[in-house]
Structures are given as structure tokens and as C-alpha cells.
Design an enzyme around this catalytic site. Sequence first.
Site, PDB file in Angstrom:
ATOM      1  N   ASN A  25       4.147 -11.355   2.554  1.00 53.27           N
ATOM      2  CA  ASN A  25       5.015 -10.342   3.170  1.00 53.27           C
ATOM      3  C   ASN A  25       6.235 -10.916   3.875  1.00 53.27           C
ATOM      4  O   ASN A  25       6.934 -10.207   4.593  1.00 53.27           O
ATOM      5  CB  ASN A  25       4.188  -9.460   4.123  1.00 53.27           C
ATOM      6  CG  ASN A  25       3.202  -8.613   3.349  1.00 53.27           C
ATOM      7  OD1 ASN A  25       3.271  -8.528   2.112  1.00 53.27           O
ATOM      8  ND2 ASN A  25       2.265  -8.000   4.043  1.00 53.27           N
ATOM      9  N   ARG A  96       7.583  -2.696  -3.847  1.00 53.65           N
ATOM     10  CA  ARG A  96       8.385  -1.950  -2.876  1.00 53.65           C
ATOM     11  C   ARG A  96       9.596  -2.756  -2.432  1.00 53.65           C
ATOM     12  O   ARG A  96      10.471  -2.247  -1.732  1.00 53.65           O
ATOM     13  CB  ARG A  96       7.530  -1.620  -1.643  1.00 53.65           C
ATOM     14  CG  ARG A  96       6.329  -0.771  -1.960  1.00 53.65           C
ATOM     15  CD  ARG A  96       5.563  -0.424  -0.705  1.00 53.65           C
ATOM     16  NE  ARG A  96       6.369   0.275   0.262  1.00 53.65           N
ATOM     17  CZ  ARG A  96       6.727   1.551   0.162  1.00 53.65           C
ATOM     18  NH1 ARG A  96       6.387   2.233  -0.913  1.00 53.65           N
ATOM     19  NH2 ARG A  96       7.431   2.137   1.096  1.00 53.65           N
ATOM     20  N   CYS A 120       0.896  -0.327  -2.959  1.00 55.33           N
ATOM     21  CA  CYS A 120      -0.515   0.096  -2.877  1.00 55.33           C
ATOM     22  C   CYS A 120      -0.619   1.567  -2.491  1.00 55.33           C
ATOM     23  O   CYS A 120       0.133   2.067  -1.681  1.00 55.33           O
ATOM     24  CB  CYS A 120      -1.240  -0.741  -1.827  1.00 55.33           C
ATOM     25  SG  CYS A 120      -1.333  -2.469  -2.287  1.00 55.33           S
ATOM     26  N   ASP A 316      -3.689  -4.736   7.594  1.00 53.91           N
ATOM     27  CA  ASP A 316      -4.091  -5.435   6.366  1.00 53.91           C
ATOM     28  C   ASP A 316      -5.329  -6.287   6.556  1.00 53.91           C
ATOM     29  O   ASP A 316      -5.904  -6.774   5.592  1.00 53.91           O
ATOM     30  CB  ASP A 316      -2.953  -6.342   5.871  1.00 53.91           C
ATOM     31  CG  ASP A 316      -1.679  -5.563   5.715  1.00 53.91           C
ATOM     32  OD1 ASP A 316      -0.680  -5.948   6.327  1.00 53.91           O
ATOM     33  OD2 ASP A 316      -1.715  -4.515   5.035  1.00 53.91           O
TER      34      ASP A 316
HETATM   35  C1  EPZ Z   1       4.581  -3.805   5.091  1.00 48.67           C
HETATM   36  O1  EPZ Z   1       4.629  -2.589   4.356  1.00 48.67           O
HETATM   37  C2  EPZ Z   1       3.581  -4.671   4.347  1.00 48.67           C
HETATM   38  N1  EPZ Z   1       4.038  -4.882   2.970  1.00 48.67           N
HETATM   39  C3  EPZ Z   1       2.206  -4.001   4.343  1.00 48.67           C
HETATM   40  O2  EPZ Z   1       1.281  -4.899   3.724  1.00 48.67           O
HETATM   41  C4  EPZ Z   1       1.770  -3.782   5.786  1.00 48.67           C
HETATM   42  O3  EPZ Z   1       0.525  -3.106   5.790  1.00 48.67           O
HETATM   43  C5  EPZ Z   1       2.816  -2.941   6.514  1.00 48.67           C
HETATM   44  O4  EPZ Z   1       4.099  -3.591   6.433  1.00 48.67           O
HETATM   45  C6  EPZ Z   1       2.465  -2.733   7.982  1.00 48.67           C
HETATM   46  O5  EPZ Z   1       2.316  -3.969   8.618  1.00 48.67           O
HETATM   47  C7  EPZ Z   1       5.024  -5.780   2.728  1.00 48.67           C
HETATM   48  O6  EPZ Z   1       5.582  -6.384   3.634  1.00 48.67           O
HETATM   49  C8  EPZ Z   1       5.413  -5.959   1.289  1.00 48.67           C
HETATM   50  P1  EPZ Z   1       5.705   0.032   7.126  1.00 48.67           P
HETATM   51  P2  EPZ Z   1       5.757  -1.491   4.713  1.00 48.67           P
HETATM   52  O7  EPZ Z   1       7.067   0.473   6.741  1.00 48.67           O
HETATM   53  O8  EPZ Z   1       6.970  -2.166   5.224  1.00 48.67           O
HETATM   54  C9  EPZ Z   1       5.542   4.718   7.650  1.00 48.67           C
HETATM   55  C10 EPZ Z   1      -0.310  -5.597   2.164  1.00 48.67           C
HETATM   56  O9  EPZ Z   1      -1.471  -5.277   1.885  1.00 48.67           O
HETATM   57  N2  EPZ Z   1       6.939   4.745   7.172  1.00 48.67           N
HETATM   58  O10 EPZ Z   1       5.516  -0.794   8.360  1.00 48.67           O
HETATM   59  O11 EPZ Z   1       5.880  -0.574   3.548  1.00 48.67           O
HETATM   60  C11 EPZ Z   1       4.581   4.360   6.534  1.00 48.67           C
HETATM   61  O12 EPZ Z   1       4.254   5.497   5.774  1.00 48.67           O
HETATM   62  C12 EPZ Z   1       0.705  -4.512   2.462  1.00 48.67           C
HETATM   63  O13 EPZ Z   1       0.134  -6.779   2.223  1.00 48.67           O
HETATM   64  C13 EPZ Z   1       7.616   5.969   7.152  1.00 48.67           C
HETATM   65  O14 EPZ Z   1       7.055   7.012   7.522  1.00 48.67           O
HETATM   66  O15 EPZ Z   1       5.024  -0.725   5.915  1.00 48.67           O
HETATM   67  C14 EPZ Z   1       3.389   3.821   7.284  1.00 48.67           C
HETATM   68  O16 EPZ Z   1       2.583   4.908   7.733  1.00 48.67           O
HETATM   69  C15 EPZ Z   1       0.094  -3.129   2.479  1.00 48.67           C
HETATM   70  N3  EPZ Z   1       8.902   6.005   6.694  1.00 48.67           N
HETATM   71  C16 EPZ Z   1       4.018   3.149   8.516  1.00 48.67           C
HETATM   72  O17 EPZ Z   1       5.357   3.648   8.607  1.00 48.67           O
HETATM   73  C17 EPZ Z   1       9.562   4.872   6.273  1.00 48.67           C
HETATM   74  O18 EPZ Z   1      10.741   4.965   5.878  1.00 48.67           O
HETATM   75  C18 EPZ Z   1       4.070   1.636   8.383  1.00 48.67           C
HETATM   76  O19 EPZ Z   1       4.757   1.332   7.209  1.00 48.67           O
HETATM   77  C19 EPZ Z   1       8.858   3.641   6.311  1.00 48.67           C
HETATM   78  C20 EPZ Z   1       7.561   3.600   6.766  1.00 48.67           C
END
Ligand code: EPZ
Length: 451
Positions: A25, A96, A120, A316
Site C-alpha cells: 500500500n 484502485r 476488494c 487490514d
Molecule cells: C487503502 O484503501 C488500502 N488500499 C486498504 O487496504 C486499506 O484498508 C484502506 O486504505 C484503509 O486503511 C491501498 O492502499 C491500495 P480509504 P483506500 O479511502 O484508500 C471511505 C488491503 O487489503 N471513502 O481509506 O481505498 C471508504 O468507503 C486494502 O491492503 C469514501 O467514502 O481506503 C471506506 O469506508 C483493502 N469516499 C473508508 O473511506 C472516498 O472518496 C476508508 O477508505 C474514499 C473513501
Amino acid sequence: MTDDVLVVHGGSPLRGEIHVRGAKNLVPKAMVAALLGETPSTLRNIPGVRDVEVVTGLLEAHGVTVVRNGDELVMDPTRVELASVDEINVHAGASRIPILFCGPLLHRLGHAFIPDLGGCRIGDRPIDFHLEALRQFGATVDKTPDGLHLSAPQRLRGTKLELPYPSVGATEQVLLTAVRAEGVTELRNAAVEPEIIDLIAVLQKMGALITVQTDRVIRITGVDRLDGYVHTALPDRLEAASWACAALATRGDIYVHGASQVDMMTFLNVFRSLGGAFEVDDRGPGGLGGIRFWHPGGDLTAMAIETAVHPGFQTDWQQPLVVALTQASGLSIVHETVYENRLGFTDALVTMGAHIQLYRECLGGTPCRFGQRNFQHSAVISGPTKLHAAELVIPDLRGGFSYLIAALAAEGTSRVHGIELIQRGYGDFDGKLAALGARVERSAPESVPAQ
Ligand code: EPZ
């Protein structure tokens, strides 16, 4: 759907040594950051994960040369050019990461395209925070049938932003856009995960001006030029914790070379409270070092876990840990507050004999965004329960890993379908299983049982 099937003979402990490399990540994001430089960048400690291939393809589609030397990547962005929508779609796959190309491409070319994103299935994973940020920087966003076309008629301008939720991706979006925007950007309610701080270190090496304040406010002063960087990616604390859970669930003993205590402190506290043993071996400067994780014998102790943004318990880490909780004596509680649908994988564990009940209520210290919104985001796990073998279909990356360790812990022979999903996020996966004495073998692809 035909798929690789991994036949898993369970019931024996995983014992041995493995190496974790750069964080899945962070590495793809640092590769995107290379686009912002006027000169080549070198990124070290590259893991063998799918997103590295995806971003390599996308960078090359945009005219960047990418040369791989062992676990090092050299990227030369001197000639950046527009890629066609088709080329981007070919490379984007189910990743993504393409969304993070927007800022750098808008700065370099004044145009960017986002295909429909994959990733995922752990929630609907919207990108509203990303698009709102880009619009506030001055980009225009047009929705078309093949995806989103963005343009920046004039130089993007720094802005004041507050994230509704400390999203990792949206924070990275702002960082990768603000560093070359005109003027100052202030980002409130930012994510500050170790991978974000490492990305900030990369950008600072390139010439960026970024300050992380104590209240999770990040201030970025845009600069006119960024140069390439030389950086060694931080180790993957998510993979290290996954193998630690595997050691507990199989009553084994695993030395994880490269694991870093500082990034895993919250996990290590939980691991110890659960009854696991660990020993940190930091050999001082230059030594790779690592952490040994083992089951010291006796019973594991049930506990209550609530996932949160850093420095809380990382979401995670939750899925592999649930398998270890099925082996703990008493009632454990998991309150997943980051994703609305990250407990669905437990259904398969129940078919293996685990006692897990899901709830819509917030079963944790603090009510979260998903309380009473019809999301089953809390779990109660009663243990210890003997797991027995089953036919398993991998649902997502971390859920898939939890199925694998459940199969390794269970009595009997399981068949795990869709193993390539795990290989996307865990480099040299087969090699690691072999090094740990896992009794597994591939079987001919066959139809996947209906879910
Ligand atoms: C990153 O995903 C990681 N992936 C995820 O790891 C990790 O679980 C996550 O951060 C949280 O730490 C990568 O870095 C490739 P978020 P990301 O934006 O950036 C909501 C793994 O298994 N949200 O922090 O996509 C979203 O729906 C993966 O390695 C919005 O609502 O996660 C979620 O509920 C899985 N609108 C929350 O925020 C947006 O525009 C956290 O998502 C963006 C996010």
C-alpha cells in the site's frame, strides 16, 4: 469459472522464516509519484504484488520507461505523453491505483482519465472525496460511459480541504496533487498511516514542502519543480501481521524478516494480549532484522477489537486475526469501523466449525458511521472451536488469506479456489508457504462451486 485450486492439508503448525518486502500500500503510490519528477526515480524493496505490474503498465502507457533490476525499479518520466483510454483500461485491471494518476497527469499534461475502479469487495468504496478534492484544486471532471475524464485548463491551485473521513486514498490524492499546485494546500482530517508518511518522505526527497501537524492536518506548499527520488519502501506491516496470525492459528513459529516493530505497535499489543509471543530482532543500522511470532502453548485469550485509522488497529489486520480469535477461549468481539462490509468472509469460517455471529450494532467503545445503517459490521466470536476442512472460494485479498490460515489450522484437507487473488497482495506466496512447511499442492483448475 475455472480457477487455480490450492489443496490444503491442515492440522500442522507453520514453522520457518519468510521475508516481507516493500508495503503493497505504499510502493504503487511511490511509483505514481515518480511521474511528478523531471528526472528519473529509483524505488527499492519492490514486492512481487499485482499493483506493481498494474502501475508499471500504466506508467509505460504514458511514456515513462520502467526498468526492473531485482527488487529495484528505475522510472524515467522525462517524456510523459497522453495514453489512450483503451491503453489505460488494458492495464488498470481491478486495481484502485489508477485514480491516483489524476494529479500528476493534470500537472504534466492537463488531462487525466479514470476507468471504473476495482479493488476488494469490502464495501462500495466510493471516490467522492477524491473528485471533490480535484474539483477544489480547479480540475473539471466529466463523467462519460467509459469512465471519468478530467482536465485542468490552467495550473491547479492550492486549496483548503477537510476530509469527511480520514481516507488513505483521498489523502494520497491530495498529496500527489498539492505538491505541484500553485500556493498552499491545507488538508484537515487527513490519514497518517505509516504508508502515507513514507509517501510524504518520497515527495520530500523530490523537493516538496509538506508539514504533518499533530492534529492530523497536513500543509503542503506547492513548488514549481520536483526531481526524481531514490527511496527504499517501508516493509509491509499488513503482510507481516497476516503471517503472525497464521503462526497463532496453526500453533506455529514464524520469523518474519523485514517486519518493523514501530509500524506494528498496536498489532503487537493485541497479539500479546491474545496470548501470542513475539520477539523483535532489530540488528541496528543496516541490519534487516525482523520479528519472530509464535504460539507459546496453552490457551489463547478472547478479547475485544475495534478497527480504526492509524494509530488504531488497522482494518487490514482484522480478517486474519479473526481466525486466531476462533481459537481463543471465551467471547471475542470485533467492531469494524472502517469498511461497512468487511465481515462477510466469516460465513465460510462458520461452515468450518467457527462460532461467529454478526450484528448491525456498533459492538465497540465508540459508535461508528455504520451503526443502525443496516451493515453487519460487528462480530462476536465464541471459542475455542475445532475447525474442519471445507471447500473455500476466496472473496477478497485479506479474507482470502484468512481462509488459507483457517484451512491450515483445520483438521482435514480443504480446497481453496481463487488463490491468485491472494498472490496479488502477498508476493512469492507459494515460496513462503513452502518455507513454512505448509502441506499444500496445486490441483487442476476446475469449476468453482456456486457461492
Ligand atoms: C487503502 O484503501 C488500502 N488500499 C486498504 O487496504 C486499506 O484498508 C484502506 O486504505 C484503509 O486503511 C491501498 O492502499 C491500495 P480509504 P483506500 O479511502 O484508500 C471511505 C488491503 O487489503 N471513502 O481509506 O481505498 C471508504 O468507503 C486494502 O491492503 C469514501 O467514502 O481506503 C471506506 O469506508 C483493502 N469516499 C473508508 O473511506 C472516498 O472518496 C476508508 O477508505 C474514499 C473513501
